[in-house]
Design a protein around this motif. Structure first.
Motif: not given
Length: 214
Positions: A14-30, A45-52
């Motif tokens: 999940x962490x690795x995929x989130x990093x990849x998505x952020x590199x792609x300029x996507x926002x990420x919901x975990x 993960x910092x800016x661009x990531x939210x969770x629930x």
């Protein structure tokens, strides 16, 4: 930031995929089951990531199931109608990790095809990211070389969406064909994972990756 990606799970993949998505300029919901682990991941993960918590409303048009094979079915049931009309990405390798000598799926099918049977047309299912381990995926490369990400699915539009995510993450998407090709993608990782644990290959440390050379 552009389109949102929802990742189910809060572990290494999940962490690795989130990093990849952020590199792609996507926002990420975990969305995870472990609240504190999910919170720690989102904060790292910092800016661009939210969770629930799993069961919260799904926000991403692409939903990546970053959970072990045995948890895929229960997670899909928890997501319920939240998968409607979305692209579901199955990354699972259904390997018997007690022996690393067999797949847990029935002959003639795959984890991804089982996901497709469960969602029953309510979402498009794509197989991707099962041939890359968390370390190389988070880094985006191995030994300075880009990663290849093999993608299988019956919907060309869904594969294009996942391919765009992969390409913008600075990796190379490879269209492996229809969803049934997930059988071969999962089977080859039985071999590769077995090499990781074999005493004959002490230099393998879950940091290898498959790549097609010209």
């Amino acid at each position: 930031m552009t389109a949102q990606i929802t990742i189910i799970g809060s572990g290494h993949m999940a962490r690795a995929l989130a990093r990849a998505a952020l590199r792609a300029d996507r926002t990420v919901q975990i969305l995870g089951r472990n609240g504190s682990q999910t919170r720690d991941l989102v904060e790292s993960l910092g800016p661009g990531a939210t969770g629930g918590i799993v069961g919260a409303p799904v926000e991403g048009g692409i939903v990546i199931l970053a959970v072990p094979y045995g948890e895929v079915h229960p997670v899909l049931l928890e997501l319920g109608d939240g998968i409607e009309g979305r692209v579901i990405v199955d990354i699972a390798n259904p390997i018997d990790v007690s022996t690393f000598d067999r797949l847990l799926t029935r002959a003639g099918t795959s984890s991804a095809e089982e996901v497709a049977a469960i969602v029953n047309g309510r979402a498009d299912v794509v197989k991707a990211f099962n041939t890359v381990y968390a370390g190389p995926l988070e880094a985006g490369s191995v030994d300075g070389q880009h990663l290849d990400v093999f993608i299988a699915g019956d919907s060309e539009a869904a594969k294009e969406k996942v391919s765009a995510l992969v390409a913008r993450s600075q990796m190379r998407p490879i269209d492996a064909g229809p969803l049934r090709r997930a059988r071969e993608l999962e089977a080859i990782m039985l071999l590769v994972s077995g090499l990781q644990v074999s005493p004959a290959h002490e230099n393998f440390n879950w940091d290898t990756s498959l790549r097609i050379l010209p």
